[in-house]
Design a protein around this motif. Structure first.
Motif, PDB file in Angstrom:
ATOM      1  N   LYS A 305      34.075  44.833  12.313  1.00 18.00           N
ATOM      2  CA  LYS A 305      35.245  45.024  11.547  1.00 18.00           C
ATOM      3  C   LYS A 305      35.260  46.320  10.888  1.00 18.00           C
ATOM      4  CE  LYS A 305      37.548  42.721   7.368  1.00 18.00           C
ATOM      5  NZ  LYS A 305      38.763  42.377   8.219  1.00 18.00           N
ATOM      6  N   ILE A 306      36.382  47.032  11.197  1.00 17.28           N
ATOM      7  CA  ILE A 306      36.554  48.341  10.690  1.00 17.28           C
ATOM      8  C   ILE A 306      37.598  48.570   9.781  1.00 17.28           C
ATOM      9  CG2 ILE A 306      37.083  50.607  11.811  1.00 17.28           C
ATOM     10  CD1 ILE A 306      34.561  49.428  13.136  1.00 17.28           C
ATOM     11  N   LYS A 307      37.436  48.993   8.780  1.00 16.13           N
ATOM     12  CA  LYS A 307      38.262  49.244   7.472  1.00 16.13           C
ATOM     13  C   LYS A 307      38.267  50.725   7.096  1.00 16.13           C
ATOM     14  CE  LYS A 307      37.874  46.162   4.165  1.00 16.13           C
ATOM     15  NZ  LYS A 307      37.354  45.078   3.168  1.00 16.13           N
ATOM     16  N   GLY A 308      39.473  50.944   6.449  1.00 14.75           N
ATOM     17  CA  GLY A 308      39.344  52.394   5.832  1.00 14.75           C
ATOM     18  C   GLY A 308      40.629  52.954   6.006  1.00 14.75           C
ATOM     19  N   GLU A 309      40.730  54.264   5.564  1.00 14.71           N
ATOM     20  CA  GLU A 309      42.177  55.182   5.861  1.00 14.71           C
ATOM     21  C   GLU A 309      42.232  55.224   7.341  1.00 14.71           C
ATOM     22  OE1 GLU A 309      44.147  56.016   3.500  1.00 14.71           O
ATOM     23  OE2 GLU A 309      43.035  55.471   1.675  1.00 14.71           O
ATOM     24  N   THR A 340      47.063  52.548   4.279  1.00 15.86           N
ATOM     25  CA  THR A 340      48.153  53.596   4.509  1.00 15.86           C
ATOM     26  C   THR A 340      49.173  53.551   3.332  1.00 15.86           C
ATOM     27  OG1 THR A 340      49.804  54.581   6.027  1.00 15.86           O
ATOM     28  CG2 THR A 340      49.430  52.273   5.989  1.00 15.86           C
ATOM     29  N   ALA A 341      49.791  54.321   3.024  1.00 13.60           N
ATOM     30  CA  ALA A 341      50.782  54.555   1.993  1.00 13.60           C
ATOM     31  C   ALA A 341      52.207  54.564   2.694  1.00 13.60           C
ATOM     32  CB  ALA A 341      50.720  55.728   1.085  1.00 13.60           C
ATOM     33  N   THR A 342      52.175  54.701   4.154  1.00 17.29           N
ATOM     34  CA  THR A 342      53.622  55.001   4.948  1.00 17.29           C
ATOM     35  C   THR A 342      53.624  53.667   5.897  1.00 17.29           C
ATOM     36  OG1 THR A 342      52.372  56.116   6.451  1.00 17.29           O
ATOM     37  CG2 THR A 342      53.344  57.530   4.772  1.00 17.29           C
ATOM     38  N   PRO A 343      54.788  53.603   6.265  1.00 18.11           N
ATOM     39  CA  PRO A 343      55.138  52.562   7.422  1.00 18.11           C
ATOM     40  C   PRO A 343      54.338  52.644   8.464  1.00 18.11           C
ATOM     41  CG  PRO A 343      57.139  53.334   6.332  1.00 18.11           C
ATOM     42  CD  PRO A 343      56.116  54.062   5.864  1.00 18.11           C
ATOM     43  N   PRO A 344      53.993  51.631   9.223  1.00 17.77           N
ATOM     44  CA  PRO A 344      53.065  52.097  10.687  1.00 17.77           C
ATOM     45  C   PRO A 344      53.862  52.679  11.553  1.00 17.77           C
ATOM     46  CG  PRO A 344      53.840  49.686  10.457  1.00 17.77           C
ATOM     47  CD  PRO A 344      54.100  50.406   9.040  1.00 17.77           C
ATOM     48  N   GLN A 345      53.240  53.538  12.399  1.00 15.79           N
ATOM     49  CA  GLN A 345      53.783  54.083  13.662  1.00 15.79           C
ATOM     50  C   GLN A 345      54.241  53.209  14.697  1.00 15.79           C
ATOM     51  OE1 GLN A 345      51.521  57.490  14.785  1.00 15.79           O
ATOM     52  NE2 GLN A 345      51.112  57.959  12.632  1.00 15.79           N
ATOM     53  N   PRO A 346      55.333  53.351  15.266  1.00 21.28           N
ATOM     54  CA  PRO A 346      55.683  52.172  16.387  1.00 21.28           C
ATOM     55  C   PRO A 346      54.610  51.949  17.477  1.00 21.28           C
ATOM     56  CG  PRO A 346      57.411  53.746  16.126  1.00 21.28           C
ATOM     57  CD  PRO A 346      56.383  54.258  15.274  1.00 21.28           C
ATOM     58  N   ASN A 347      53.858  53.273  17.815  1.00 19.40           N
ATOM     59  CA  ASN A 347      52.803  52.921  18.966  1.00 19.40           C
ATOM     60  C   ASN A 347      51.270  52.824  18.248  1.00 19.40           C
ATOM     61  OD1 ASN A 347      52.895  55.402  17.879  1.00 19.40           O
ATOM     62  ND2 ASN A 347      52.198  56.337  20.011  1.00 19.40           N
ATOM     63  N   ARG A 365      42.643  41.771  16.081  1.00 18.21           N
ATOM     64  CA  ARG A 365      43.475  41.750  15.088  1.00 18.21           C
ATOM     65  C   ARG A 365      43.694  42.906  14.364  1.00 18.21           C
ATOM     66  NH1 ARG A 365      41.668  38.096   9.887  1.00 18.21           N
ATOM     67  NH2 ARG A 365      40.201  39.645   9.588  1.00 18.21           N
ATOM     68  N   ILE A 366      44.829  43.249  13.786  1.00 16.62           N
ATOM     69  CA  ILE A 366      45.134  44.610  13.235  1.00 16.62           C
ATOM     70  C   ILE A 366      45.945  44.109  11.827  1.00 16.62           C
ATOM     71  CG2 ILE A 366      46.438  46.693  13.005  1.00 16.62           C
ATOM     72  CD1 ILE A 366      46.489  46.606  16.028  1.00 16.62           C
ATOM     73  N   SER A 367      45.236  44.764  10.678  1.00 15.20           N
ATOM     74  CA  SER A 367      46.038  44.166   9.371  1.00 15.20           C
ATOM     75  C   SER A 367      46.266  45.428   8.767  1.00 15.20           C
ATOM     76  CB  SER A 367      45.374  43.119   8.678  1.00 15.20           C
ATOM     77  OG  SER A 367      43.822  43.487   8.206  1.00 15.20           O
ATOM     78  N   ARG A 368      47.235  45.425   7.627  1.00 10.72           N
ATOM     79  CA  ARG A 368      47.314  46.779   6.871  1.00 10.72           C
ATOM     80  C   ARG A 368      47.362  46.562   5.546  1.00 10.72           C
ATOM     81  NH1 ARG A 368      53.146  49.248   5.696  1.00 10.72           N
ATOM     82  NH2 ARG A 368      53.527  47.199   6.696  1.00 10.72           N
ATOM     83  N   GLN A 369      46.695  47.457   4.893  1.00 10.48           N
ATOM     84  CA  GLN A 369      46.584  47.284   3.375  1.00 10.48           C
ATOM     85  C   GLN A 369      47.588  48.390   2.784  1.00 10.48           C
ATOM     86  OE1 GLN A 369      45.332  45.850   0.834  1.00 10.48           O
ATOM     87  NE2 GLN A 369      43.811  44.577   1.602  1.00 10.48           N
ATOM     88  N   TYR A 370      48.861  48.066   2.210  1.00 10.82           N
ATOM     89  CA  TYR A 370      49.738  49.206   1.837  1.00 10.82           C
ATOM     90  C   TYR A 370      49.394  49.799   0.607  1.00 10.82           C
ATOM     91  CZ  TYR A 370      54.197  51.353   1.148  1.00 10.82           C
ATOM     92  OH  TYR A 370      55.108  52.093   0.774  1.00 10.82           O
ATOM     93  N   SER A 376      50.894  56.481 -11.835  1.00 13.86           N
ATOM     94  CA  SER A 376      49.601  56.500 -11.647  1.00 13.86           C
ATOM     95  C   SER A 376      48.600  55.086 -11.576  1.00 13.86           C
ATOM     96  CB  SER A 376      48.929  57.536 -12.844  1.00 13.86           C
ATOM     97  OG  SER A 376      49.527  58.492 -13.140  1.00 13.86           O
ATOM     98  N   THR A 377      49.463  54.257 -11.187  1.00 20.99           N
ATOM     99  CA  THR A 377      48.658  52.783 -10.806  1.00 20.99           C
ATOM    100  C   THR A 377      48.944  52.556  -9.504  1.00 20.99           C
ATOM    101  OG1 THR A 377      49.272  52.051 -13.176  1.00 20.99           O
ATOM    102  CG2 THR A 377      48.698  50.443 -11.561  1.00 20.99           C
ATOM    103  N   GLU A 378      47.585  52.351  -8.979  1.00 17.42           N
ATOM    104  CA  GLU A 378      47.746  51.993  -7.523  1.00 17.42           C
ATOM    105  C   GLU A 378      47.631  50.518  -7.010  1.00 17.42           C
ATOM    106  OE1 GLU A 378      44.122  52.592  -4.921  1.00 17.42           O
ATOM    107  OE2 GLU A 378      45.013  53.939  -3.948  1.00 17.42           O
ATOM    108  N   THR A 379      48.444  50.161  -6.249  1.00 17.97           N
ATOM    109  CA  THR A 379      48.570  48.626  -5.725  1.00 17.97           C
ATOM    110  C   THR A 379      48.461  48.453  -4.505  1.00 17.97           C
ATOM    111  OG1 THR A 379      51.013  48.852  -5.501  1.00 17.97           O
ATOM    112  CG2 THR A 379      50.191  48.282  -7.966  1.00 17.97           C
ATOM    113  N   LYS A 380      47.994  47.289  -4.003  1.00 18.87           N
ATOM    114  CA  LYS A 380      47.784  47.229  -2.543  1.00 18.87           C
ATOM    115  C   LYS A 380      48.583  45.692  -2.116  1.00 18.87           C
ATOM    116  CE  LYS A 380      42.985  49.021  -2.437  1.00 18.87           C
ATOM    117  NZ  LYS A 380      41.627  48.773  -1.881  1.00 18.87           N
ATOM    118  N   GLN A 381      48.957  46.034  -0.927  1.00 20.94           N
ATOM    119  CA  GLN A 381      49.438  44.931  -0.310  1.00 20.94           C
ATOM    120  C   GLN A 381      49.075  44.793   1.118  1.00 20.94           C
ATOM    121  OE1 GLN A 381      53.881  45.464   0.320  1.00 20.94           O
ATOM    122  NE2 GLN A 381      54.225  43.368   0.910  1.00 20.94           N
ATOM    123  N   SER A 382      48.650  43.657   1.488  1.00 22.65           N
ATOM    124  CA  SER A 382      47.849  43.334   2.598  1.00 22.65           C
ATOM    125  C   SER A 382      48.923  42.547   3.627  1.00 22.65           C
ATOM    126  CB  SER A 382      46.860  42.324   2.519  1.00 22.65           C
ATOM    127  OG  SER A 382      46.194  41.977   3.650  1.00 22.65           O
TER     128      SER A 382
END
Length: 430
Positions: A305-309, A340-347, A365-370, A376-382
């Motif tokens: 399981k690989i997690k991170g930026e 990531t803070a940006t939309p995923p790249q198509p490829n 499996r690939i999942s994104r934490q947006y 100054s408040t950071e939120t996450k969306q999985s």
């Protein structure tokens, strides 16, 4: 000289029983559309070697033998070939199995004549006599030694479905009463049958209060109650062999245990120490009657399981071991969660594939934490690519309707799901 497993103190003879406790094999499972057949083959071959070396009196399989109620012919062949091979290696060993919530109790009981040839028995469903009393004979099983002497009794309780245990008499008006009644009746009858030199074992497929779960276990709801209390177990019981939870663990007492699953059934189980519990009960040892050894099961295919930026994930993928594995069914599994803070790249998926060393891994499996910042408040969306479960779908619809998240409503819904599953099993066995 008395043969094993007897010892003599004064005029009393004491016996020792040794058995393996395992559960939750989930034969036939597909992991993100990838067959686990090879992993199960490796586990069963390893287990046969342990049986050959240690020659236990019994092998207890505490439910969820198969992954689905209608298992493939290949999954069934794996089980029956294992039973045949085990019988060849240890003819005196009994294999006792119960149905779990993933199994069809009726299906696994249909092959009783075949099982008898391999010294195996299975309990799939709770049955009642014509006078509405509980059929005890099928649920209390003797365990024999090499001299055909009874060294222990095993109460075999399959997964308890409400439709199979309620409405039969004044003690079974609801699920809670019925569960307590079943345990009381069975334990009292087993105590009546056993002698002081025989052990008493209870095997059950249930979710006990205090048990630690993973995200791969299907919730068990019986009469709006998910977890059962260990107070159901009488002090006379020497060992409780549990199935359902995939993490090996004790529940409040050392002799009440989940053996856990033999392979990781989700990425949340990567760090589980999968094992078979080798249990010995010595009736002569009053102070330490019960002892066990956790036999570690080798893992045949690794999970990562690989997690991170995003940049960190790419680098970690490139740093994974790179020796190729020729057979695609033997390759290791990879789960990526990138932040990531940006939309995923198509490829992006192709970039992940290119970063992985060639011919060694299966990206399942690939999942994104947006990540976003506002004031100054950071939120996450999985964002997860897995298909939602019935429970998650219901929760989403419930919230969209504007209703608060109500645990009682969720329990009622899961109870209906369990009843629908039971009806599906019944329809398939007609």
């Amino acid at each position: 000289m008395l043969p094993y497993p007897y010892s003599k103190i004064g005029i009393f003879y004491f016996m020792t029983v040794r058995f393996f406790h395992t559960s939750d094999w989930h034969l036939g499972q597909f992991f993100y559309n990838h067959s686990r057949q090879y992993e199960h083959e490796q586990f069963l071959a390893w287990l046969l070697e342990q049986i050959k070396i240690k020659q236990p009196h019994a092998l207890l399989i505490a439910g969820d033998i198969f992954d689905v109620i209608n298992p493939s012919s290949q999954a069934q062949k794996q089980l029956y070939q294992f039973l045949a091979d085990a019988h060849d290696l240890a003819p005196q060993m009994q294999t006792l199995m119960i149905a779990g919530n993933h199994d069809s109790g009726y299906r696994i009981e249909q092959v009783e004549p075949l099982l008898e040839k391999y010294n195996a028995k299975t309990v799939g469903v709770i049955r009642w006599n014509q006078d509405k009393s509980l059929d005890l004979e099928r649920l209390i099983l003797p365990i024999y030694d090499e001299q055909k002497q009874i060294v222990a009794w095993c109460i075999a309780l399959p997964f308890l479905r409400s439709a199979e245990i309620t409405g039969f008499n004044e003690h079974t008006t609801n699920s809670q009463n019925a569960i307590a009644y079943l345990h009381q009746q069975l334990i009292e009858e087993a105590k009546h049958r056993k002698t002081d030199d025989q052990a008493l074992i209870l095997m059950s497929h249930a979710h006990m209060q205090g048990g630690e779960t993973s995200d791969s276990e299907r919730p068990i709801i019986i009469g709006n109650e998910e977890a059962l209390s260990t107070t159901l177990f009488d002090d006379s019981i020497d060992y409780v062999a549990l199935g359902h939870l995939h993490k090996p663990q004790k529940v409040q007492h050392p002799h009440i245990r989940y053996s856990g699953s033999p392979i990781p059934l989700s990425f949340s189980e990567i760090n589980y120490k999968h094992q078979v519990v080798d249990v010995t009960i010595d009736s002569a040892n009053v102070e330490n009657k019960f002892s066990f050894d956790a036999i570690a099961i080798p893992r045949s295919i690794q999970l990562h399981k690989i997690k991170g930026e995003l940049n960190e994930v790419m680098q970690r993928l490139k740093n994974l071991p790179n020796e190729p594995i020729e057979n695609i069914d033997h390759r290791e599994y990879v789960d990526i969660e990138y932040h990531t803070a940006t939309p995923p790249q198509p490829n992006l998926r192709q970039q992940f594939e290119d970063a992985l060393p060639k011919d060694r891994y299966r990206l399942v499996r690939i999942s994104r934490q947006y990540l976003s910042t506002e004031n100054s408040t950071e939120t996450k969306q999985s964002i997860n690519l897995e298909p939602p479960t019935p429970e998650k779908l219901f929760e989403q619809i419930w919230e969209k309707k504007g209703y608060d998240n109500d645990s009682e409503v969720i329990k009622d819904f899961m109870s209906l799901v369990a009843e629908a599953q039971k009806q599906l099993e019944d329809d398939q066995t007609v």
